[in-house]
Design a protein around this motif. Structure first.
Motif, PDB file in Angstrom:
ATOM      1  N   ARG A 130       0.825  -1.209   0.000  1.00 13.28           N
ATOM      2  CA  ARG A 130       0.000   0.000   0.000  1.00 13.28           C
ATOM      3  C   ARG A 130       0.860   1.261   0.000  1.00 13.28           C
ATOM      4  NH1 ARG A 130      -2.713  -3.948  -0.951  1.00 13.28           N
ATOM      5  NH2 ARG A 130      -4.601  -4.571   0.127  1.00 13.28           N
ATOM      6  N   GLN A 131       2.087   1.160   0.519  1.00 13.42           N
ATOM      7  CA  GLN A 131       3.010   2.303   0.491  1.00 13.42           C
ATOM      8  C   GLN A 131       3.655   2.493  -0.877  1.00 13.42           C
ATOM      9  OE1 GLN A 131       5.842   1.407   3.588  1.00 13.42           O
ATOM     10  NE2 GLN A 131       4.318   1.572   5.225  1.00 13.42           N
ATOM     11  N   GLY A 132       3.435   1.560  -1.792  1.00 14.56           N
ATOM     12  CA  GLY A 132       4.000   1.662  -3.121  1.00 14.56           C
ATOM     13  C   GLY A 132       5.434   1.205  -3.238  1.00 14.56           C
ATOM     14  N   ARG A 133       5.908   0.423  -2.283  1.00 16.23           N
ATOM     15  CA  ARG A 133       7.319   0.051  -2.255  1.00 16.23           C
ATOM     16  C   ARG A 133       7.752  -0.794  -3.454  1.00 16.23           C
ATOM     17  NH1 ARG A 133      10.115   0.168   2.572  1.00 16.23           N
ATOM     18  NH2 ARG A 133      11.881  -0.501   1.298  1.00 16.23           N
ATOM     19  N   ILE A 134       6.826  -1.561  -4.039  1.00 13.61           N
ATOM     20  CA  ILE A 134       7.207  -2.397  -5.183  1.00 13.61           C
ATOM     21  C   ILE A 134       6.429  -2.014  -6.441  1.00 13.61           C
ATOM     22  CG2 ILE A 134       7.958  -4.337  -3.747  1.00 13.61           C
ATOM     23  CD1 ILE A 134       5.305  -5.749  -4.455  1.00 13.61           C
ATOM     24  N   GLY A 135       5.864  -0.811  -6.460  1.00 16.81           N
ATOM     25  CA  GLY A 135       5.123  -0.357  -7.626  1.00 16.81           C
ATOM     26  C   GLY A 135       3.756  -1.025  -7.730  1.00 16.81           C
ATOM     27  N   LYS A 136       3.276  -1.177  -8.916  1.00 11.59           N
ATOM     28  CA  LYS A 136       1.981  -1.801  -9.155  1.00 11.59           C
ATOM     29  C   LYS A 136       2.123  -3.311  -9.115  1.00 11.59           C
ATOM     30  CE  LYS A 136      -1.586  -2.341 -12.717  1.00 11.59           C
ATOM     31  NZ  LYS A 136      -2.689  -2.315 -11.751  1.00 11.59           N
ATOM     32  N   PRO A 157      10.596 -28.914   9.999  1.00 14.34           N
ATOM     33  CA  PRO A 157      10.216 -28.788  11.408  1.00 14.34           C
ATOM     34  C   PRO A 157       8.837 -28.182  11.647  1.00 14.34           C
ATOM     35  CG  PRO A 157      11.764 -27.072  10.838  1.00 14.34           C
ATOM     36  CD  PRO A 157      11.678 -27.972   9.643  1.00 14.34           C
ATOM     37  N   THR A 158       8.045 -27.979  10.617  1.00 12.40           N
ATOM     38  CA  THR A 158       6.680 -27.496  10.780  1.00 12.40           C
ATOM     39  C   THR A 158       5.812 -28.138   9.708  1.00 12.40           C
ATOM     40  OG1 THR A 158       5.293 -25.520  11.051  1.00 12.40           O
ATOM     41  CG2 THR A 158       6.961 -25.452   9.313  1.00 12.40           C
ATOM     42  N   TRP A 159       4.521 -27.845   9.713  1.00 16.84           N
ATOM     43  CA  TRP A 159       3.565 -28.575   8.874  1.00 16.84           C
ATOM     44  C   TRP A 159       3.636 -28.225   7.397  1.00 16.84           C
ATOM     45  CZ3 TRP A 159       0.304 -25.191   6.472  1.00 16.84           C
ATOM     46  CH2 TRP A 159       0.128 -23.942   7.080  1.00 16.84           C
ATOM     47  N   GLY A 160       4.277 -27.088   7.066  1.00 15.69           N
ATOM     48  CA  GLY A 160       4.336 -26.732   5.656  1.00 15.69           C
ATOM     49  C   GLY A 160       5.133 -25.461   5.428  1.00 15.69           C
ATOM     50  N   ASP A 161       5.861 -25.413   4.333  1.00 16.18           N
ATOM     51  CA  ASP A 161       6.668 -24.250   3.982  1.00 16.18           C
ATOM     52  C   ASP A 161       5.827 -23.295   3.151  1.00 16.18           C
ATOM     53  OD1 ASP A 161       8.702 -22.477   3.457  1.00 16.18           O
ATOM     54  OD2 ASP A 161       9.859 -23.824   2.163  1.00 16.18           O
ATOM     55  N   GLY A 162       4.849 -22.678   3.804  1.00 18.63           N
ATOM     56  CA  GLY A 162       3.967 -21.759   3.109  1.00 18.63           C
ATOM     57  C   GLY A 162       4.719 -20.542   2.619  1.00 18.63           C
ATOM     58  N   ARG A 163       4.561 -20.239   1.346  1.00 19.81           N
ATOM     59  CA  ARG A 163       5.300 -19.125   0.750  1.00 19.81           C
ATOM     60  C   ARG A 163       4.369 -18.285  -0.116  1.00 19.81           C
ATOM     61  NH1 ARG A 163      10.336 -21.933  -2.139  1.00 19.81           N
ATOM     62  NH2 ARG A 163      11.049 -19.770  -2.346  1.00 19.81           N
ATOM     63  N   LEU A 164       4.677 -17.007  -0.172  1.00 20.93           N
ATOM     64  CA  LEU A 164       3.918 -16.084  -1.006  1.00 20.93           C
ATOM     65  C   LEU A 164       4.891 -15.099  -1.629  1.00 20.93           C
ATOM     66  CD1 LEU A 164       1.251 -14.820  -2.031  1.00 20.93           C
ATOM     67  CD2 LEU A 164       1.189 -13.485   0.083  1.00 20.93           C
ATOM     68  N   MET A 165       4.820 -14.955  -2.945  1.00 23.10           N
ATOM     69  CA  MET A 165       5.647 -14.003  -3.671  1.00 23.10           C
ATOM     70  C   MET A 165       4.753 -13.001  -4.374  1.00 23.10           C
ATOM     71  SD  MET A 165       8.128 -17.024  -4.680  1.00 23.10           S
ATOM     72  CE  MET A 165       7.028 -18.056  -3.712  1.00 23.10           C
ATOM     73  N   ILE A 166       5.078 -11.731  -4.234  1.00 19.40           N
ATOM     74  CA  ILE A 166       4.296 -10.647  -4.828  1.00 19.40           C
ATOM     75  C   ILE A 166       5.197  -9.897  -5.786  1.00 19.40           C
ATOM     76  CG2 ILE A 166       2.858  -8.639  -4.363  1.00 19.40           C
ATOM     77  CD1 ILE A 166       2.728  -9.613  -1.437  1.00 19.40           C
ATOM     78  N   LEU A 167       4.852  -9.890  -7.057  1.00 19.01           N
ATOM     79  CA  LEU A 167       5.640  -9.226  -8.081  1.00 19.01           C
ATOM     80  C   LEU A 167       5.041  -7.871  -8.403  1.00 19.01           C
ATOM     81  CD1 LEU A 167       7.920  -9.338 -10.230  1.00 19.01           C
ATOM     82  CD2 LEU A 167       6.228 -10.351 -11.789  1.00 19.01           C
ATOM     83  N   GLY A 168       5.841  -6.847  -8.266  1.00 19.24           N
ATOM     84  CA  GLY A 168       5.428  -5.505  -8.630  1.00 19.24           C
ATOM     85  C   GLY A 168       6.260  -4.974  -9.773  1.00 19.24           C
ATOM     86  N   THR A 169       5.854  -3.860 -10.335  1.00 17.73           N
ATOM     87  CA  THR A 169       6.575  -3.280 -11.460  1.00 17.73           C
ATOM     88  C   THR A 169       7.894  -2.654 -11.045  1.00 17.73           C
ATOM     89  OG1 THR A 169       5.268  -1.255 -11.164  1.00 17.73           O
ATOM     90  CG2 THR A 169       4.491  -2.854 -12.814  1.00 17.73           C
ATOM     91  N   GLU A 170       8.110  -2.442  -9.737  1.00 17.41           N
ATOM     92  CA  GLU A 170       9.346  -1.810  -9.270  1.00 17.41           C
ATOM     93  C   GLU A 170      10.036  -2.614  -8.178  1.00 17.41           C
ATOM     94  OE1 GLU A 170       8.744   2.312  -8.284  1.00 17.41           O
ATOM     95  OE2 GLU A 170       7.197   2.520  -9.812  1.00 17.41           O
ATOM     96  N   GLY A 171       9.626  -3.873  -7.996  1.00 13.38           N
ATOM     97  CA  GLY A 171      10.261  -4.691  -6.983  1.00 13.38           C
ATOM     98  C   GLY A 171       9.415  -5.908  -6.690  1.00 13.38           C
ATOM     99  N   VAL A 225      12.763  -6.674  -2.155  1.00 10.07           N
ATOM    100  CA  VAL A 225      13.733  -6.231  -3.147  1.00 10.07           C
ATOM    101  C   VAL A 225      13.111  -5.068  -3.910  1.00 10.07           C
ATOM    102  CG1 VAL A 225      15.174  -6.871  -5.111  1.00 10.07           C
ATOM    103  CG2 VAL A 225      14.620  -8.585  -3.373  1.00 10.07           C
ATOM    104  N   ASP A 226      13.767  -3.906  -3.894  1.00 10.36           N
ATOM    105  CA  ASP A 226      13.258  -2.764  -4.650  1.00 10.36           C
ATOM    106  C   ASP A 226      14.424  -2.056  -5.324  1.00 10.36           C
ATOM    107  OD1 ASP A 226      14.514  -1.356  -2.620  1.00 10.36           O
ATOM    108  OD2 ASP A 226      12.649  -0.630  -1.710  1.00 10.36           O
ATOM    109  N   GLN A 227      14.192  -0.855  -5.813  1.00  7.61           N
ATOM    110  CA  GLN A 227      15.237  -0.149  -6.553  1.00  7.61           C
ATOM    111  C   GLN A 227      16.433   0.227  -5.672  1.00  7.61           C
ATOM    112  OE1 GLN A 227      14.808  -0.327  -9.552  1.00  7.61           O
ATOM    113  NE2 GLN A 227      12.650  -0.187 -10.098  1.00  7.61           N
TER     114      GLN A 227
END
Length: 349
Positions: free
Chosen positions: A144-150, A254-268, A290-292
């Motif tokens: 929401r702060q715009g750190r990775i663009g759209k 060591p836990t029930w699952g390696d839950g992962r989420l990746m969010i791709l933005g236009t700037e990071g 990861v950003d500029q």
């Protein structure tokens, strides 16, 4: 505003997520006034009664749903029962907080939507992989702060482990309904609803489309009712999403699952390892940005989770601060469409 606590009852004690639902509502200042379930001998039900011995136990779930003086019903019943419980509760003047999946068919969803419209009650599905995970809340702030663009794409991975003790509440094994698709709804309706919720939320999409979906059973041919693999390709007017869910987590993790989420933005981009950083930092809630400007590990430990407090606010003020009702409807619609239209692979039924 009334100073009286919101009074709630737990109806349907079949999945261990009910522990988090009850604890979350109690921490938000609610009062637990009753317990009821279809199967009182289930491991989860026994432990709930032991943990909350002061709560009145009703033999008949319907009697508790209809009882006076209750504002809210929460449920983690067998998935095929969650829709009917919610409809009865709303018709009895109660709001509803349900474990995911909130229902297992499009017909059930339509009945729920109709009941919400007729009664003015709300139906909230507890997508705990967003509402209950600090790094996901933190990622929302950064987006929401715009750190990775759209945001143009999300990639959500939801691996689970069949024999996880926490989900079984110490039980000897998964109950029979876990292997019956007509009862649990299928892997996409169940687990992948989490990732669909996150896709819509992070991309700011109000509607989505299931481009393709697949379910399989590649490791458990003796129980073909269990779908142990699933994937979905989603898109909206502004974004794309890919989801993979499975029941293959090895015992070595060591836990029930390696839950992962990746969010791709236009700037990071942002990556979260929600529950474990393999061969890395202890604990969960690991967020990498990861950003500029460079790369950064973001501490999420001070993030406050607000879902249950927001639910209480919504009960009292008839608002939609925990989750917009239409968002919850659309999340479950997409999950159910993906499940209904999925290509079957392996031994899957």
């Amino acid at each position: 505003m009334t100073s009286q606590p919101v009074r709630f009852a737990a109806v349907g004690l079949d999945h261990a997520h009910i522990f988090g639902q009850i604890a979350g509502l109690l921490d938000a200042g609610c009062e637990l006034v009753g317990l009821a379930t279809d199967d009182p001998d289930a491991s989860v039900a026994k432990q709930v009664r032991e943990k909350y011995p002061d709560a009145r136990v009703f033999d008949n779930p319907g009697d508790l749903i209809e009882a006076d003086g209750i504002d809210l019903i929460t449920t983690a019943a067998v998935p095929d029962r969650r829709g009917p419980i919610a409809v009865q509760a709303m018709q009895a003047g109660k709001d509803v907080v349900t474990d995911k999946p909130g229902c297992i068919s499009l017909d059930q969803l339509e009945e729920i939507k109709k009941t919400v419209a007729e009664t003015g009650r709300f139906w909230s599905v507890t997508f705990s992989e967003r509402f209950g995970v600090k790094c996901v809340t933190k990622a929302g702030e950064l987006v929401r702060q715009g750190r990775i663009g759209k945001v143009v794409q999300t990639l959500g991975l939801g691996p689970h482990r069949i024999g996880d003790r926490a989900h079984l509440a110490g039980g000897a094994g998964r109950p029979e309904w876990f292997y019956d698709k007509s009862r649990y709804g299928g892997i996409l309706a169940d687990i992948a609803s989490h990732q669909i919720d996150q896709f819509l939320w992070f991309t700011g999409s109000t509607q989505g489309e299931v481009v393709s979906s697949t379910v399989g059973n590649f490791a458990n041919p003796d129980t073909p009712g269990l779908q142990d693999f699933g994937e979905i390709l989603l898109r909206s007017e502004s974004a794309q999403g890919y989801i993979r869910v499975d029941w293959y987590t090895p015992q070595g993790l060591p836990t029930w699952g390696d839950g992962r989420l990746m969010i791709l933005g236009t700037e990071g981009y942002i990556e979260m390892r929600k529950y474990v950083d393999i061969a890395g930092r202890d604990g969960g809630n690991h967020l990498f940005l990861v950003d500029q400007e460079g790369t950064q590990y973001v501490d999420s430990s001070d993030v406050e989770l607000s879902y249950y407090a927001d639910v209480v606010n919504d009960v009292r003020n008839r608002t939609e601060t925990a989750a917009p009702q239409e968002h919850t409807f659309e999340t479950m619609r997409l999950a159910l469409v993906a499940q209904q239209n999925a290509t079957l692979r392996g031994a899957a039924q």
